[in-house]
Motif scaffolding. Sequence first.
Motif, short mmCIF file in Angstrom:
data_model
loop_
_atom_site.label_atom_id
_atom_site.label_comp_id
_atom_site.label_asym_id
_atom_site.label_seq_id
_atom_site.Cartn_x
_atom_site.Cartn_y
_atom_site.Cartn_z
N PHE A 215 0.84 -1.19 0.00
CA PHE A 215 0.00 0.00 0.00
C PHE A 215 0.88 1.25 0.00
CE2 PHE A 215 0.42 -1.21 4.49
CZ PHE A 215 0.81 -0.01 5.08
N ALA A 216 0.29 2.35 -0.49
CA ALA A 216 1.08 3.56 -0.72
C ALA A 216 1.49 4.25 0.57
CB ALA A 216 0.29 4.52 -1.60
N MET A 217 0.55 4.37 1.52
CA MET A 217 0.86 5.08 2.76
C MET A 217 -0.28 4.91 3.76
SD MET A 217 0.06 9.05 1.70
CE MET A 217 0.38 9.66 3.35
N LYS A 218 0.02 5.22 5.02
CA LYS A 218 -1.03 5.31 6.04
C LYS A 218 -1.48 6.76 6.10
CE LYS A 218 0.83 1.48 8.74
NZ LYS A 218 1.59 1.08 9.94
N ALA A 219 -2.78 6.95 6.05
CA ALA A 219 -3.32 8.31 6.04
C ALA A 219 -4.24 8.52 7.23
CB ALA A 219 -4.08 8.56 4.74
N LYS A 220 -4.08 9.66 7.89
CA LYS A 220 -4.95 10.04 9.02
C LYS A 220 -5.08 11.56 9.04
CE LYS A 220 -5.61 9.07 13.98
NZ LYS A 220 -5.74 10.43 14.53
N ASP A 221 -5.55 12.11 7.92
CA ASP A 221 -5.65 13.55 7.79
C ASP A 221 -7.10 14.05 7.78
OD1 ASP A 221 -2.74 14.32 7.16
OD2 ASP A 221 -3.13 12.70 5.75
N PHE A 222 -8.02 13.20 7.39
CA PHE A 222 -9.41 13.61 7.20
C PHE A 222 -10.32 12.73 8.04
CE2 PHE A 222 -8.09 10.51 4.05
CZ PHE A 222 -9.05 9.52 4.18
N LEU A 223 -11.57 13.13 8.15
CA LEU A 223 -12.57 12.27 8.79
C LEU A 223 -13.72 12.06 7.82
CD1 LEU A 223 -13.64 10.78 11.35
CD2 LEU A 223 -14.99 12.83 11.78
N LEU A 224 -13.93 10.81 7.45
CA LEU A 224 -15.09 10.48 6.64
C LEU A 224 -16.32 10.39 7.54
CD1 LEU A 224 -14.11 7.67 4.10
CD2 LEU A 224 -14.58 10.06 3.63
N LEU A 225 -17.41 10.95 7.07
CA LEU A 225 -18.69 10.81 7.75
C LEU A 225 -19.60 9.94 6.90
CD1 LEU A 225 -19.42 14.42 9.09
CD2 LEU A 225 -18.49 12.47 10.36
N VAL A 226 -20.13 8.89 7.49
CA VAL A 226 -21.09 8.02 6.80
C VAL A 226 -22.34 7.94 7.66
CG1 VAL A 226 -19.27 6.64 5.75
CG2 VAL A 226 -20.28 5.88 7.90
N LYS A 227 -23.35 7.28 7.14
CA LYS A 227 -24.55 7.05 7.94
C LYS A 227 -24.66 5.56 8.23
CE LYS A 227 -28.22 9.57 7.16
NZ LYS A 227 -29.40 10.16 6.48
N TYR A 228 -25.17 5.27 9.42
CA TYR A 228 -25.36 3.89 9.85
C TYR A 228 -26.68 3.83 10.60
CZ TYR A 228 -24.72 -0.27 12.81
OH TYR A 228 -24.89 -1.47 13.46
N LYS A 229 -27.61 3.07 10.08
CA LYS A 229 -28.97 3.02 10.63
C LYS A 229 -29.59 4.41 10.68
CE LYS A 229 -28.45 -1.19 13.38
NZ LYS A 229 -28.59 -1.81 14.72
N GLY A 230 -29.30 5.21 9.66
CA GLY A 230 -29.89 6.54 9.56
C GLY A 230 -29.21 7.61 10.38
N THR A 231 -28.19 7.25 11.14
CA THR A 231 -27.49 8.19 12.02
C THR A 231 -26.10 8.49 11.46
OG1 THR A 231 -28.65 7.32 13.96
CG2 THR A 231 -26.63 8.56 14.37
N VAL A 232 -25.70 9.75 11.50
CA VAL A 232 -24.38 10.15 11.02
C VAL A 232 -23.32 9.68 12.02
CG1 VAL A 232 -22.86 12.08 10.43
CG2 VAL A 232 -25.29 12.15 9.81
N THR A 233 -22.28 9.04 11.52
CA THR A 233 -21.22 8.55 12.39
C THR A 233 -19.88 8.64 11.67
OG1 THR A 233 -20.56 6.70 13.82
CG2 THR A 233 -21.40 6.13 11.64
N SER A 234 -18.81 8.36 12.39
CA SER A 234 -17.49 8.38 11.78
C SER A 234 -17.30 7.14 10.90
CB SER A 234 -16.40 8.42 12.86
OG SER A 234 -16.50 7.29 13.71
#
Length: 356
Positions: A215-234
């Motif tokens: 793999f190219a690199m480990k990245a920890k610069d951003f935070l993705l927000l997704v939904k899970y059971k209709g609730t916004v989470t990391s």
Amino acid sequence: MKCKFCFILFFVSLLILFGGPLHAEEQQGCFISSLHHTGEGMRYWYEAKDGFMAISGVPYNSLGCKNCHVQSCDDCHLQKTEEGLVYSTEIARSSDTCLKCHAREEATRKYDELHECQGAHAASNMSCMDCHSKKEVHGDGKIYSSMRQDGAMDTACTNCHTKDTQDYPALPDTKSHTVHKGKLACNACHVQNSMTCYNCHFGVLAKTKSKPKSFAMKAKDFLLLVKYKGTVTSGTMQTLVGKNNEPFVSYVPYFTHSIMKEGRKCEQCHGTEAVKTLASSQTFTPAVFKDGKLEFYKGIIPVVPDLLNWPFLEKKGEQWVPFEPKTKPLVQMAVYAEPFTPDDLKKLKVKIKYEE
């Protein structure tokens, strides 16, 4: 009296002979069906119709991944001492034992230590088992296809943060908690960043047999927000590349154990560059390849799969270089992840100033 004593002794003997092994057998039955032992969570999503096996063509059981999962009690409980090998519950409760396998969390911990941004729990010297239950580790006898399947996990922020104690505070009655109640998980505001091993190349892995080189690199610069059971989470994501440079992206709800005591301010999510671009139905590029390396967007990124343009890389000699895929990436919303809707983005586009 003597007969009564003999009867009790006989009854206790039966319990020792038959009760003990039965209990151990029940415990073993729970463990062998647990996610730690089966690795079913990884297999289930990898072999799903939209999983990476559709590109690789290699069944999960033929991958080295299956060897990462706990084979027996020895993996966590066996300890070497001066007297020899012994079984220990103490070593099993140590976070170092967990982090031998949970490499992404180990990478998170090292990253936070290096950048002096340790999470609140790590800074308080909490261990994994301070939050996670024995049932989560050993199983409950049921076979789950994912850790996010109902019943698989017990851990929740509100298991502890319900009232003020010497060890942890209750959830304060703030405006942000009131406004977001039932709509956002704690993670959405209190997780620092997503962690990902970016651009895992299946062809390079097959050639080198080395995960770090694949793999190219480990990245920890951003935070993705997704939904899970209709609730916004990391959340987090994983870009993968097939042997013939076939592109793949997987989005999942994900709890990076890198927790901020203070939550995000309103303006860190509302009306940001990423949000405004996506809300306008325009493509957003979260990373660019510059001067021989990837530079990532810093901030929150709502997951809108069709509008996120992740760069893909191939290896030329020892160098990673970008390439233009010949086909659209296969996208998987895994572990029950849900994308943001146009209505979600419309609300998030409104710029709000933080006031408490």
